[in-house]
Design an enzyme around this catalytic site. Structure first.
Site, mmCIF file in Angstrom:
data_model
loop_
_atom_site.group_PDB
_atom_site.id
_atom_site.type_symbol
_atom_site.label_atom_id
_atom_site.label_comp_id
_atom_site.label_asym_id
_atom_site.label_seq_id
_atom_site.Cartn_x
_atom_site.Cartn_y
_atom_site.Cartn_z
ATOM 1 N N ARG A 63 67.562 8.263 9.792
ATOM 2 C CA ARG A 63 67.339 7.876 11.132
ATOM 3 C C ARG A 63 65.401 8.123 10.659
ATOM 4 O O ARG A 63 65.372 8.179 11.960
ATOM 5 C CB ARG A 63 68.345 8.778 12.027
ATOM 6 C CG ARG A 63 68.167 8.700 13.667
ATOM 7 C CD ARG A 63 68.804 8.564 14.666
ATOM 8 N NE ARG A 63 70.058 9.530 13.952
ATOM 9 C CZ ARG A 63 69.447 10.817 14.161
ATOM 10 N NH1 ARG A 63 68.561 11.079 13.818
ATOM 11 N NH2 ARG A 63 71.005 11.581 13.323
ATOM 12 N N LYS A 210 59.328 -11.527 19.910
ATOM 13 C CA LYS A 210 58.496 -12.513 20.165
ATOM 14 C C LYS A 210 57.470 -13.134 19.098
ATOM 15 O O LYS A 210 57.749 -13.653 18.139
ATOM 16 C CB LYS A 210 57.838 -12.287 21.921
ATOM 17 C CG LYS A 210 59.020 -11.699 23.271
ATOM 18 C CD LYS A 210 59.935 -13.005 22.830
ATOM 19 C CE LYS A 210 60.652 -11.835 23.992
ATOM 20 N NZ LYS A 210 60.672 -10.627 25.194
HETATM 21 C C1 LIG Z 1 60.938 -9.637 25.816
HETATM 22 C C2 LIG Z 1 60.316 -8.857 26.926
HETATM 23 C C3 LIG Z 1 60.423 -7.036 26.364
HETATM 24 C C4 LIG Z 1 61.511 -6.622 25.749
HETATM 25 O O1 LIG Z 1 61.580 -6.619 24.714
HETATM 26 P P1 LIG Z 1 62.969 -7.393 24.064
HETATM 27 O O2 LIG Z 1 62.706 -7.146 22.785
HETATM 28 O O3 LIG Z 1 63.479 -8.198 24.069
HETATM 29 O O4 LIG Z 1 63.841 -5.380 24.237
HETATM 30 C C5 LIG Z 1 58.956 -6.192 26.833
HETATM 31 N N1 LIG Z 1 57.868 -6.588 27.720
HETATM 32 C C6 LIG Z 1 57.857 -8.563 27.470
HETATM 33 C C7 LIG Z 1 55.921 -8.573 28.180
HETATM 34 C C8 LIG Z 1 58.356 -8.989 27.041
HETATM 35 O O5 LIG Z 1 58.374 -10.665 26.964
#
Ligand SMILES: *Cc1c(COP(=O)(O)O)cnc(C)c1O
Length: 403
Positions: A63, A210
């Site tokens: 961790r 993303k």
């Molecule tokens: C998807 C997203 C998040 C959250 O991220 P996760 O990986 O889904 O927890 C935060 N900020 C933006 C701009 C996003 O598009």
């Protein structure tokens, strides 16, 4: 035969290289004869003890740290000019940053920001731990006025999903002057489009899910900071709250990061072309993309962002129902939430209950991917026309979208 081991030349210094090259080079094992060129996926929950007392930064347990996380972190840190920490998701990262705000503190947040960020802040405000001030991030004067007595300014630029552009250089300067921490959610621009720390932000936050990972196959997050104090506090949060990534996910994210510049170049070029064509489409009321000269954020975006990004928003003539029909009519585009994958996807954002009412009900967010732009156009154009009664496309033959 006894050959002396040959030396490998050291790679060039990072600051002499462009970000595209750094994304390929950084976070690799030392270049030694017969060494692998990629870090291993280290699957281990525990580590063999040292003699005597462990030092505070020894990784003695899974961790606390992991060499596959570290490889990704050193690559992202090199791209943004700070120390990066990988978390189990983007939202886990947001939570770690919000936890930096002391009890009784105040967070300034744009009215259009990631839904999960809003939900988290709203919940913390409801428990009374923090106060939240919601602002229109394009109204620089209003944001600056909201900074008085605040502890954290949260910025998204472009905002999700309406793609407003904040005057980030001014906001960073004004926040610094008031001792307010600035965190920029850099998920949309990526480090190739924006390096928030160089503009004076304290933290850059990513949903690695993303563009950085880029293939819609992992959920991960990261924060980057040049402050050793903030880095240590975030690290302690990650260790104590257990918001840790999986080593294999970290390895996939690093693999994705290697191609970030080619993916983003292609996706952005596709987005610019689609935005241009959509702005004269009879089934489209309005297109939002910073590349368009008529977009309210056009000049500001060009002044500090390297590229307009690959997210486009359109408002469909015929309202929410027509927009829903478009979303279900596409055959190549994927009707799904999220963004930043190689595949193009779209979503009517107001289908999600949490989306603010200031987001138009007929707005579809497009996450433009890396496919052939003509195939993308053909599919979208057909879906738009058939869903809004603006007639079938004239000219052009149907190609490549049979399914
Ligand atoms: C998807 C997203 C998040 C959250 O991220 P996760 O990986 O889904 O927890 C935060 N900020 C933006 C701009 C996003 O598009």
């Amino acid at each position: 035969m006894n050959e002396a081991p040959h030396e490998c030349p050291e790679p060039p210094a990072r600051d002499a290289l462009s970000p595209a090259t750094v994304a390929v080079l950084a976070g690799r094992p030392s270049r030694l004869p017969l060494a692998p060129v990629n870090p291993p996926v280290t699957l281990s929950s525990t580590y063999v003890a040292t003699a005597g007392t462990a030092r505070p930064d020894d990784v003695i347990y899974g961790r606390h740290g992991n060499e596959t996380w570290s490889a990704f972190e050193s690559a992202l840190g090199a791209l943004e000019g700070g120390d990066a920490l990988l978390f189990s998701s983007g939202l886990a990262t947001v939570a770690a940053v919000v936890a930096l705000v002391p009890a009784g503190g105040t967070v300034v947040v744009p009215r259009h920001a990631y839904n999960g960020t809003h939900d988290l802040l709203r919940e913390e405000a409801a428990t009374g731990r923090i106060g939240v001030r919601v602002v229109d991030v394009t109204d620089t004067g209003a944001v600056v006025a909201a900074l008085d007595g605040a502890d954290l300014l949260w910025v998204e630029t472009p905002t999700n999903p309406v793609l407003e552009i904040a005057d980030l250089p001014v906001l960073c300067r004004e926040a610094r002057a008031r001792g307010v921490l600035v965190a920029v959610d850099n998920t949309f621009p990526t480090p190739l489009g924006l390096r928030p720390l160089t503009l004076g932000a304290d933290l850059s936050v990513h949903s690695v899910t993303k563009y950085l990972a880029g293939h819609s196959d992992v959920v991960l997050g990261a924060a980057v900071t040049a402050s050793a104090e903030l880095r240590d506090r975030l690290h302690a949060h990650r260790t104590l709250r257990g918001a840790i990534p999986g080593p294999f996910e970290a390895w996939l994210a690093l693999r994705g990061l290697r191609t970030l510049h080619v993916r983003l170049d292609r996706a952005t070029a596709n987005a610019v072309e689609l935005a241009r064509r959509l702005s004269t489409h009879p089934a489209v009321r309005r297109v939002r993309h910073p590349s368009l000269p008529a977009d309210p954020g056009h000049a500001l975006a060009a002044s500090y962002l390297d590229g307009p990004g690959a997210v486009v928003a359109i408002e469909v003539a015929g309202g929410a129902e027509a927009a829903e029909r478009v979303a279900s009519a596409v055959r190549l585009w994927v009707h799904a939430t999220s963004l930043g994958g190689v595949e193009s996807s779209l979503e009517r954002r107001r289908r999600v209950a949490a989306e603010p009412a200031t987001v138009p009900a007929d707005l579809i967010r497009l996450s433009v991917g890396i496919e052939d732009v003509e195939d993308l156009w053909q599919d979208l154009d057909t879906a738009l026309r058939s869903s809004t009664g603006t007639g079938m496309p004239t000219g052009g033959t149907e190609r490549g979208v049979a399914g």
